[in-house]
Enzyme design. Structure first.
Site, PDB file in Angstrom:
ATOM      1  N   TYR A 135      -6.131   7.478  -1.690  1.00 43.82           N
ATOM      2  CA  TYR A 135      -7.158   6.596  -2.256  1.00 43.82           C
ATOM      3  C   TYR A 135      -7.998   7.278  -3.333  1.00 43.82           C
ATOM      4  CZ  TYR A 135      -6.461   2.916   1.238  1.00 43.82           C
ATOM      5  OH  TYR A 135      -5.950   1.905   1.998  1.00 43.82           O
ATOM      6  N   LYS A 187       1.682  13.334   9.316  1.00 41.82           N
ATOM      7  CA  LYS A 187       3.126  13.448   9.116  1.00 41.82           C
ATOM      8  C   LYS A 187       3.391  14.886   8.668  1.00 41.82           C
ATOM      9  CE  LYS A 187       7.164  11.287   8.739  1.00 41.82           C
ATOM     10  NZ  LYS A 187       7.849  10.526   9.799  1.00 41.82           N
ATOM     11  N   ASP A 221       4.510   7.498  12.368  1.00 39.68           N
ATOM     12  CA  ASP A 221       5.503   6.485  12.758  1.00 39.68           C
ATOM     13  C   ASP A 221       5.568   6.370  14.278  1.00 39.68           C
ATOM     14  OD1 ASP A 221       6.491   9.093  12.712  1.00 39.68           O
ATOM     15  OD2 ASP A 221       8.463   8.548  11.912  1.00 39.68           O
ATOM     16  N   ASP A 245      -5.512   3.324   7.164  1.00 40.99           N
ATOM     17  CA  ASP A 245      -5.509   1.926   6.735  1.00 40.99           C
ATOM     18  C   ASP A 245      -4.405   1.161   7.469  1.00 40.99           C
ATOM     19  OD1 ASP A 245      -6.013  -0.380   5.074  1.00 40.99           O
ATOM     20  OD2 ASP A 245      -4.185   0.151   3.973  1.00 40.99           O
ATOM     21  N   ASP A 249      -4.594  -1.780  10.954  1.00 33.93           N
ATOM     22  CA  ASP A 249      -4.159  -3.180  10.967  1.00 33.93           C
ATOM     23  C   ASP A 249      -3.322  -3.446  12.221  1.00 33.93           C
ATOM     24  OD1 ASP A 249      -5.435  -3.897   8.589  1.00 33.93           O
ATOM     25  OD2 ASP A 249      -3.676  -4.951   7.799  1.00 33.93           O
TER      26      ASP A 249
HETATM   27  C1  IPM Z   1      -9.295  -1.983   4.510  1.00 35.24           C
HETATM   28  C2  IPM Z   1      -8.659  -2.699   3.361  1.00 35.24           C
HETATM   29  C3  IPM Z   1      -8.968  -1.941   2.083  1.00 35.24           C
HETATM   30  C4  IPM Z   1      -8.389  -0.546   2.223  1.00 35.24           C
HETATM   31  C5  IPM Z   1      -8.464  -2.617   0.821  1.00 35.24           C
HETATM   32  C6  IPM Z   1      -9.011  -4.023   0.660  1.00 35.24           C
HETATM   33  C7  IPM Z   1      -8.746  -1.807  -0.424  1.00 35.24           C
HETATM   34  O1  IPM Z   1      -7.305  -2.853   3.565  1.00 35.24           O
HETATM   35  O2  IPM Z   1     -10.531  -1.882   4.518  1.00 35.24           O
HETATM   36  O3  IPM Z   1      -8.569  -1.546   5.393  1.00 35.24           O
HETATM   37  O4  IPM Z   1      -7.225  -0.326   1.909  1.00 35.24           O
HETATM   38  O5  IPM Z   1      -9.113   0.327   2.660  1.00 35.24           O
HETATM   39 MG    MG Z   2      -6.677  -2.191   5.471  1.00 32.09          MG
END
Ligand code: IPM
Ligand code: MG
Length: 351
Positions: A135, A187, A221, A245, A249
């Protein structure tokens, strides 16, 4: 008197933030603290109108708040990039919010897609490094649009950045006092430079200052596999920005989905920013059908971090009661059997 900056942002951001603020107000009344909000219109609409994302002056102003409460960033008429980089990442980097704290906790009565797993199995916290790695924005493109096009995006890792995230995670593991176990997720077998820096920092800091914390390691992974197969193995995880990130999710899904997953962008010495981790859900915008629980959970984290622990606790209990009431049919947008504002009212009434 707390000063809170509110950035509703795009899409359904405003709808869920409204409910979070409702619950915040109920908590303030119950616990007797006072606060003041200032709302900013940063987001896709403002960008389309003025070309502005998060101006320097705003970044400076934001430093003067006790916390920032954010809805969502992402607009269907803006291509990927400018809003995320210009607002979200700019706030995270500019305010040095070097920790992205993402609890993965399955509350009772929330549907979990994992067979035979319940609230006692899913309760861990991901500490995602929030200012470096892929990032960082380092890299570039040359000969764009030609067959010779070359592009790089550098995984910038500093010992300083890795170590401060690792230290934060060890402290949190100690404070949670649960399994007393910290996982490093990386990793190391492929990213033999950057994740070697992480690995050595992890071992050195652990040996020197946290001898009572058990250290575990998982490749990213394999971590995805364990989240599904044995989520009960995790207590606290520390992970770099990009992998963090992705795994959060997945974490959000096993705790019941984006309707309930919240995160805090933390600067332990400065101003932190709290947000539901899902996106702006443009297709549900304005319909009052999106689940506000994640935004409420973000407000709860905010209370905890600014030092209103009792209020945070009340809000969490109110969320649990609301979820247990049987009134909310699902946390999926459009399938709650209640509107966004009714869910907010319900939680607020239980604080
Ligand atoms: C998160 C989101 C952000 C990230 C995006 C929107 C830039 O996916 O907060 O996890 O990748 O950090
Ligand atoms: Mg995210």
């Amino acid at each position: 008197m707390y000063k809170i900056a509110v950035i509703p942002g795009d899409g359904t951001g405003g709808e869920v933030v409204r409910e979070g603020l409702k619950v915040l107000e109920a908590a303030a009344q119950a616990c007797g603290f006072r606060y003041d909000t200032t709302t900013y219109d940063f987001g896709g609409d403002r960008y389309l109108r003025t070309g502005e994302t998060l101006p320097d002056s705003a970044l400076e102003e934001l430093r003067g708040f006790d916390a920032i409460y954010l809805g969502a960033i992402g607009h269907p008429d803006v291509p990927p990039g400018p809003l995320e980089v210009g607002i979200l990442l700019r706030a995270r980097f500019g305010l040095d919010q070097y920790i992205n704290l993402r609890p993965v906790k399955l509350y009772p009565n929330v549907d979990c897609p994992l067979k035979d797993k319940g609230p006692e199995d899913i309760d861990f916290v991901v500490v995602r490094e929030n200012t470096e790695g892929l990032y960082s924005g380092m890299g570039g493109v040359q000969y764009k649009g030609t067959p010779q096009e070359v592009s790089t995006q550098i995984h910038c890792t500093t010992r300083f950045g890795a170590e401060r995230a690792i230290r934060y995670a060890f402290e949190l593991t100690r404070k949670r006092n649960k399994m007393k176990q910290l996982h490093l997720v990386a990793k190391t077998n492929v990213l033999t430079y950057v994740h070697d820096t992480w690995w050595r920092a992890f071992c050195e800091v652990g040996d020197a200052d946290y001898p009572e914390i058990r250290r575990e390691y998982a490749h990213v992974d394999a971590c995805c596999m364990w989240f599904v197969k044995n989520p009960e193995w995790f207590d606290v995880i520390v992970v770099d920005n990009m992998f963090g990130d992705i795994i959060t999710d997945l974490g959000a899904m096993i705790q019941g989905g984006m309707g309930v997953a919240a995160g805090g962008n933390i600067n332990p010495q400065g101003v932190s920013m709290f947000e539901p981790i899902g996106g702006s859900a443009p297709k549900y915008t304005g319909q009052n059908v999106i689940c506000p629980m994640a935004a409420i959970a973000a407000a709860q984290m905010m209370l905890d971090v600014i030092g209103e622990e009792e209020a945070a606790d009340r809000v969490e209990k109110a969320m649990i009661k609301a979820l247990g009431s049987g009134k909310i049919k699902s946390l999926a947008a459009g399938r709650m059997g209640m509107s966004t504002s009714e869910v907010g009212d319900l939680v607020a009434s239980l604080v």
